[in-house]
Design a protein around this motif. Structure first.
Motif, short mmCIF file in Angstrom:
data_model
loop_
_atom_site.label_atom_id
_atom_site.label_comp_id
_atom_site.label_asym_id
_atom_site.label_seq_id
_atom_site.Cartn_x
_atom_site.Cartn_y
_atom_site.Cartn_z
N LEU A 152 -13.44 -11.99 1.73
CA LEU A 152 -12.88 -10.88 2.52
C LEU A 152 -11.59 -10.36 1.90
O LEU A 152 -11.44 -9.16 1.65
N PHE A 153 -10.67 -11.29 1.61
CA PHE A 153 -9.38 -10.86 1.05
C PHE A 153 -9.54 -10.32 -0.37
O PHE A 153 -8.85 -9.37 -0.76
N GLY A 154 -10.44 -10.91 -1.14
CA GLY A 154 -10.66 -10.43 -2.51
C GLY A 154 -11.19 -9.02 -2.52
O GLY A 154 -10.71 -8.16 -3.29
N MET A 155 -12.14 -8.72 -1.67
CA MET A 155 -12.72 -7.39 -1.63
C MET A 155 -11.73 -6.36 -1.09
O MET A 155 -11.67 -5.24 -1.57
N VAL A 156 -10.96 -6.75 -0.08
CA VAL A 156 -9.95 -5.83 0.45
C VAL A 156 -8.93 -5.49 -0.63
O VAL A 156 -8.49 -4.33 -0.77
N THR A 157 -8.55 -6.50 -1.43
CA THR A 157 -7.58 -6.27 -2.51
C THR A 157 -8.11 -5.26 -3.53
O THR A 157 -7.40 -4.31 -3.92
N VAL A 158 -9.36 -5.46 -3.96
CA VAL A 158 -9.95 -4.54 -4.94
C VAL A 158 -10.09 -3.14 -4.33
O VAL A 158 -9.84 -2.12 -5.01
N MET A 159 -10.46 -3.05 -3.07
CA MET A 159 -10.60 -1.75 -2.40
C MET A 159 -9.27 -1.03 -2.33
O MET A 159 -9.18 0.20 -2.50
N LEU A 160 -8.19 -1.78 -2.07
CA LEU A 160 -6.86 -1.16 -2.03
C LEU A 160 -6.49 -0.60 -3.39
O LEU A 160 -5.85 0.46 -3.50
N VAL A 161 -6.88 -1.31 -4.46
CA VAL A 161 -6.59 -0.83 -5.82
C VAL A 161 -7.36 0.45 -6.10
O VAL A 161 -6.83 1.41 -6.70
N ILE A 162 -8.63 0.51 -5.66
CA ILE A 162 -9.45 1.70 -5.92
C ILE A 162 -8.92 2.90 -5.14
O ILE A 162 -8.72 3.98 -5.71
N ASN A 163 -8.68 2.71 -3.82
CA ASN A 163 -8.18 3.83 -3.00
C ASN A 163 -7.62 3.26 -1.71
O ASN A 163 -8.37 2.87 -0.81
N TRP A 164 -6.31 3.24 -1.61
CA TRP A 164 -5.70 2.58 -0.45
C TRP A 164 -5.91 3.37 0.85
O TRP A 164 -6.02 2.81 1.93
N GLN A 165 -5.96 4.74 0.74
CA GLN A 165 -6.17 5.53 1.95
C GLN A 165 -7.54 5.26 2.56
O GLN A 165 -7.68 5.08 3.78
N LEU A 166 -8.55 5.21 1.68
CA LEU A 166 -9.90 4.97 2.16
C LEU A 166 -10.04 3.54 2.71
O LEU A 166 -10.78 3.29 3.67
N THR A 167 -9.28 2.62 2.14
CA THR A 167 -9.31 1.23 2.62
C THR A 167 -8.77 1.14 4.05
O THR A 167 -9.34 0.44 4.90
N LEU A 168 -7.69 1.84 4.31
CA LEU A 168 -7.13 1.82 5.67
C LEU A 168 -8.11 2.42 6.67
O LEU A 168 -8.23 1.93 7.80
N ILE A 169 -8.82 3.47 6.26
CA ILE A 169 -9.83 4.05 7.15
C ILE A 169 -10.94 3.04 7.42
O ILE A 169 -11.42 2.90 8.55
N ALA A 170 -11.34 2.32 6.35
CA ALA A 170 -12.42 1.33 6.49
C ALA A 170 -12.04 0.19 7.43
O ALA A 170 -12.89 -0.38 8.12
N LEU A 171 -10.74 -0.14 7.45
CA LEU A 171 -10.30 -1.28 8.26
C LEU A 171 -9.99 -0.91 9.70
O LEU A 171 -9.63 -1.79 10.50
N MET A 172 -10.13 0.33 10.04
CA MET A 172 -9.80 0.76 11.42
C MET A 172 -10.59 0.01 12.49
O MET A 172 -10.03 -0.33 13.54
N PRO A 173 -11.90 -0.30 12.32
CA PRO A 173 -12.63 -1.01 13.39
C PRO A 173 -12.29 -2.49 13.52
O PRO A 173 -12.72 -3.15 14.47
N LEU A 174 -11.51 -3.06 12.54
CA LEU A 174 -11.26 -4.50 12.55
C LEU A 174 -10.54 -5.00 13.80
O LEU A 174 -10.89 -6.08 14.31
N PRO A 175 -9.53 -4.31 14.34
CA PRO A 175 -8.89 -4.83 15.58
C PRO A 175 -9.89 -4.98 16.72
O PRO A 175 -9.82 -5.96 17.47
N LEU A 176 -10.82 -4.03 16.84
CA LEU A 176 -11.83 -4.13 17.88
C LEU A 176 -12.74 -5.34 17.63
O LEU A 176 -13.11 -6.06 18.57
#
Length: 615
Positions: A177-201
């Motif tokens: 989980l953390f490894g993939m999130v790290t790589v996603m942040l490197v590719i595009n941090w804005q899109l990563t934050l959008i992807a993580l929006m459902p996580l609190p729910l």
């Protein structure tokens, strides 16, 4: 909503239970640290391979499909200059290689964890069984046999789920989980934050469902333990159940408990399945958001189509560890509940044990002395024995009698240190029993219980049980003749090699008792204790057992707990207990003439025509 007073366990409250179980298993896991380390390394390698999986596809999309023809320009010194066909072939081979490496690493990890888990399971179960054998009779008298069996077999089994096959893989899934999130942040941090929006729910839902599963799992383990206890009690009393004709009532009770366990199991499955499906919906929502915004980013040339493909692949894989948590949460909750039951048993203190400075017991004469011994089974209950003092001289045969509940069995239980006195002390040959090694004390006492312990083994093996030394066939057969057992053993289908059924069900009560007497003879101990040795026997078996008893008693300090006062006529001495005290003490003939409590028992039991020593 839960009612007041029945608040469900919160996730924060359940985590210490899981942590406690895992920490308690760490010493066992350290013994197999190489296996665990190898399995963990293989899992980390599989994580890295998992991160590499979408990259060959990215190269194909960005540098083959979009270019269409010509020479690859990837920005990599190893791939630049290759023809597009060659690059396509390299990507295809690379994809197979990455997946093959991942599969090989996952296989190695599964084997390593399975080996470690089974070895840990074997060691824990052996330690728990040894601990059960060491726990005092006060504990076993309060416990349910079926529940203890459930903890030993079933609960220990699911500990493997907690310590190895669930906890460690979930820890590695967290790395994914953390490894993939790290790589996603490197590719595009804005899109990563959008992807993580459902996580609190998702976190809120997992927390809520997890605590419900934990509560239900604990209740289910308790129900299963009670059900096992009921089944064990009924199986051991099957003759009585059938004789009373209460099969329907017993079956109805068991079916009710079984239904409760089934409902709890279904509820756990429903909660777990519901959480998994909820994760699926949130995954779809997150992918939809990325598909929409990611496509806009590609159209704006803020990322390549290959980057979007990698991003969506990572996103699906990123939610998989979370989905695995949903899948494992029921197993972890159930395993934690079972693990807590095992640890509770392991943490039960052995109150009857040898002290660090205890010395081996050396019993040469067999002189027994009780000095102001007081004992009660419960701290606030009435004393079963109250300030009892007496001396039994070496070689004496003593009958201990009295009405039920007067402390006869307690008397000898204290002598064997199944319990310790609340006050006073017991000495053998002048040494306090609490100052000698427990095992060496019991090895020097022969005990013939009312219910003979027989195993599914040959008669010869059952006779040799507890002798503590190798025995020649001739020695066993000579002891059997002394105990009046040789004749009936030879009449069995294979003589001494006849395999007995469980608990010796094919033998009569008298035959089982004579096997116990053979064991006592072969033990060669200075002290012999017999608990109701003739109860329930017909006249022929009673005579055979009685004759064998007095042969065995020669040269030993012998204690007979019995209501059969005909045995008392041949004993050197009689102790009659009443109200937790010694009410009468002396020879049979003297006590009968004295007219005290023992004489009254004798008058009640004596039959017309009896001609006994008292006459």
């Amino acid at each position: 909503m839960a009612k007041r007073g029945h608040r469900q366990t919160t996730l924060r409250e359940t985590l210490p239970g899981l942590r406690r179980v895992v920490m308690r298993m760490l010493p066992y896991l350290r013994q197999h640290r190489m296996l665990v380390a190898g399995g963990s390394t293989a899992l980390v390698a599989s994580v890295l391979a998992k991160l590499l999986e979408p990259w060959p596809l990215k190269f194909v999309i960005d540098h083959v499909v979009q270019v269409g023809d010509g020479v690859a320009g990837t920005g990599s010194p190893f791939l630049d200059g290759l023809s597009l066909q060659t690059l396509l072939l390299v990507c295809a081979v690379g994809l197979v290689a990455v997946i093959a490496v991942r599969a090989l690493c996952e296989y190695g990890a599964a084997i390593a964890f399975a080996l470690a888990g089974n070895r840990v399971l074997t060691r824990v179960r052996a330690d728990l069984f040894r601990h059960l054998l060491a726990l005092p009779m006060a504990f076993h008298s309060r416990s349910k046999t079926g529940d203890l069996t459930m903890r030993l077999i079933s609960d220990v089994g699911i500990l493997k789920e907690t310590a190895v096959t669930a906890a460690l893989p979930l820890a590695v899934n967290t790395l994914i989980l953390f490894g993939m999130v790290t790589v996603m942040l490197v590719i595009n941090w804005q899109l990563t934050l959008i992807a993580l929006m459902p996580l609190p729910l998702l976190w809120f839902s997992s927390r809520r469902t997890g605590r419900k599963i934990q509560t239900v799992s604990r209740k289910q383990r308790r129900n299963e333990g009670d059900m096992a206890a009921t089944a064990a009690e009924i199986m051991t009393a099957m003759r009585t159940v059938q004789a009373l004709g209460v099969e329907k009532e017993i079956a109805a009770t068991f079916e009710g408990d079984n239904a409760k366990s089934m409902k709890a199991g279904v509820k756990v499955k429903r909660l777990s399945a519901g959480l998994e499906r909820f994760v699926d919906v949130l995954t779809a929502l997150s992918i939809a958001l990325i598909l929409y915004f990611g496509t806009l980013f590609v159209l704006d040339a803020r990322m390549t189509p290959g980057d979007l493909l990698v991003f969506i692949t990572y996103l699906k894989n990123m939610f998989r560890p979370v989905r695995n948590y949903a899948k494992y949460v029921a197993r972890l909750s159930k395993a934690t509940a079972g693990g807590e039951r095992v640890i509770e048993l392991l943490d039960t203190s052995v109150t009857i044990a040898s002290t660090p400075d205890a010395k081996p017991a050396v019993i040469t004469k067999g002189r027994i002395e009780l000095k102001d011994v007081t004992f009660g089974y419960e701290p606030k209950s009435a004393a079963v024995l109250d300030a009892v003092s007496t001396v039994i001289e070496p070689g004496q045969s003593v009958v201990i009698t009295g009405s039920s509940g007067t402390g006869k069995s307690t008397f000898v239980s204290l002598l064997m240190r199944l319990y310790d006195p609340d006050k006073g002390c017991i000495t053998i040959d002048g040494t306090d029993l609490r100052a000698v090694e427990l095992a060496s004390l019991r090895r020097q006492i022969s005990f013939v219980p009312q219910e003979t312990l027989l195993f599914r083994a040959s008669v010869r093996e059952n006779l040799a049980l507890g002798a503590g030394r190798p025995l020649a066939d001739a020695t066993i057969e000579a002891a059997a003749r002394i105990a009046n057992a040789h004749e009936f053993i030879m009449a069995l289908p294979d003589g001494y090699e006849t395999e007995l059924t469980e608990r010796g069900g094919t033998l009569s009560a008298g035959q089982r008792q004579r096997i116990a007497l053979v064991r006592a003879y072969l033990r060669i101990s200075p002290i012999l204790i017999l608990d109701e040795p003739t109860v329930g026997l017909d006249s022929a078996n009673e005579a055979a057992v009685s004759d064998a008893i007095w042969r065995l008693a020669k040269g030993r300090t012998t204690l007979l707990i019995t209501h059969d006062l005909r045995l008392a006529t041949k004993a050197d001495r009689v102790l009659c207990l009443q109200g937790g005290k010694i009410a009468d003490d002396g020879k049979h003939t003297d006590l009968v003439k004295r007219g005290g409590p023992y004489a009254r028992l004798w008058a009640q039991q004596r039959k017309p025509g009896d001609v006994l020593a008292a006459e």
